[in-house]
Design a protein around this motif. Sequence first.
Motif, PDB file in Angstrom:
ATOM      1  N   ARG A  64      35.246  37.505  32.326  1.00  0.00           N
ATOM      2  CA  ARG A  64      36.897  37.142  32.450  1.00  0.00           C
ATOM      3  C   ARG A  64      36.583  37.724  34.517  1.00  0.00           C
ATOM      4  O   ARG A  64      37.627  37.201  34.230  1.00  0.00           O
ATOM      5  CB  ARG A  64      37.711  36.910  31.932  1.00  0.00           C
ATOM      6  N   ASP A  65      36.406  39.084  34.407  1.00  0.00           N
ATOM      7  CA  ASP A  65      36.700  39.908  35.571  1.00  0.00           C
ATOM      8  C   ASP A  65      35.787  38.827  37.174  1.00  0.00           C
ATOM      9  O   ASP A  65      36.416  39.434  37.998  1.00  0.00           O
ATOM     10  CB  ASP A  65      36.539  41.151  35.281  1.00  0.00           C
ATOM     11  N   THR A  66      35.216  37.894  36.548  1.00  0.00           N
ATOM     12  CA  THR A  66      34.247  38.059  37.327  1.00  0.00           C
ATOM     13  C   THR A  66      34.691  35.869  38.118  1.00  0.00           C
ATOM     14  O   THR A  66      34.613  35.413  39.091  1.00  0.00           O
ATOM     15  CB  THR A  66      32.931  38.213  36.898  1.00  0.00           C
ATOM     16  N   VAL A  67      35.020  35.156  36.663  1.00  0.00           N
ATOM     17  CA  VAL A  67      35.030  34.052  36.676  1.00  0.00           C
ATOM     18  C   VAL A  67      36.306  33.243  36.044  1.00  0.00           C
ATOM     19  O   VAL A  67      36.806  34.127  34.848  1.00  0.00           O
ATOM     20  CB  VAL A  67      34.225  33.261  36.929  1.00  0.00           C
ATOM     21  N   ARG A  68      37.005  32.820  36.392  1.00  0.00           N
ATOM     22  CA  ARG A  68      38.674  32.467  35.310  1.00  0.00           C
ATOM     23  C   ARG A  68      38.185  31.302  34.960  1.00  0.00           C
ATOM     24  O   ARG A  68      37.902  30.236  35.626  1.00  0.00           O
ATOM     25  CB  ARG A  68      39.652  32.393  36.388  1.00  0.00           C
ATOM     26  N   TYR A  69      37.663  30.312  33.972  1.00  0.00           N
ATOM     27  CA  TYR A  69      37.656  29.533  33.489  1.00  0.00           C
ATOM     28  C   TYR A  69      38.013  28.176  34.207  1.00  0.00           C
ATOM     29  O   TYR A  69      38.616  27.324  33.782  1.00  0.00           O
ATOM     30  CB  TYR A  69      37.265  29.110  32.499  1.00  0.00           C
TER      31      TYR A  69
END
Length: 388
Positions: A96-101
């Motif tokens: 979640r630090d890389t991508v917000r679904y």
Amino acid sequence: MDIEEDGSCMQMDTDDLITNGDISESMGKLIIDESSSSTFKKKPVIIFLVGMEGSGKTTFLRRLVCYTQAWNISGYVINLDPAVTNLPFGANIDIRDTVRYKEVMKQYNIRANSAILTSFNLFATKFDEVISAIKNRADQLDYVLVDTPGQIDIFTLSASGAIITEAFASTFPTVVTYVVDTPRSQSPTTFINNMLYACSILNKTGLPLVLAFNKTDVAQHQFAFQWMKDFEVFRAALASENSYTSNLTQSLSLFLEEFYKNLRTVGVSAVSGAGIDGFFQTINASANEYLEIYRSDLDKGQIEKPRLVDERCKEYMDKLRKEMEKTKGDMVALSTSLKDREGNTMNMSVKECVEGDDDFFGRYTDDEEFTDGDEDGDEDEALASFCT
Ligand SMILES: Nc1nc2c(ncn2[C@@H]2O[C@H](COP(=O)(O)OP(=O)(O)OP(=O)(O)O)[C@@H](O)[C@H]2O)c(=O)[nH]1
């Protein structure tokens, strides 16, 4: 704090859009060349937690974190579930630090499951960074605990799931733990469904597999061991279920006999902590099995070296692209910034694996508001109370 204005690590940014070419480049980094056997590390042991939704993976992982802390075992935690809203432990690396679904959902007007898969695919393209981060710390780590998405298929059947598993398995001893919801599995049909899933994971990965029968504080697991050992006991239980699929279930149980013979099983309770000692003993035995069988077969060339084979990698890439095209996510992307969490399970430097511009560190809470890292104190308190 608004992430969109802030420009921090989790922001989806059109400047950061990556193309298929970029993905290929990123995937290329995952290809381990012939000299890779020299980069193989005997530790840490990677423990993947997989299982049906609600089987207790996250709670169990939290219990394992408590256990490692209590016994001064150095653990490292990775969250691969982009949709989890509240993580009850500090993850050193968090998807979640890389991508917000949810951003992926909005931006591409796709459903939640497609967005979760797309997010997972995107993270897989950057997995070389995760492997490097762990390699850099290999000497200091005993275990890496990996939580996987609740939607089991996203991890077990997708190309990116295979990429992630194989990236780990070609570098470190790797064990898959299939978490079973014991109370629910008292139904023979649910039990068989779980066993089929576990069997297909074993078949797909070829890695040592541990079945962890969780929630033994609610229902003891011995019935399951009996069912695996003695078909007649299972058949008697099935007779009382009166299901129209019972003939099929019965045949499947016979079919699974070979699978049962080669399994390691353990009963645990993520809530009470029962069985955790036994779990780690089982993991250690499985890690030895990895070294004796999987690794030595890999070195002897008796099984395919996952990332040495160009064709296989190409096949993954094609599959990955197709999946991303299907979810309209082939041009989605993100700025990666894999961050270690200071003050959690390991007191490691944040810097080494951060691809970013600052020490900013944040978290999405249940209500999807971004907060800074100040809740760490609370989390530590909660963890302390959980661990008692
Ligand atoms: N009684 C009992 N409940 C448990 C145990 N482990 C987990 N639970 C409960 O089971 C529910 C699901 O647990 P999670 O840890 O969220 O399960 P999960 O597999 O991570 O769920 P997904 O992320 O949706 O796949 C929660 O209500 C937990 O409190 C256990 O050992 N005993």
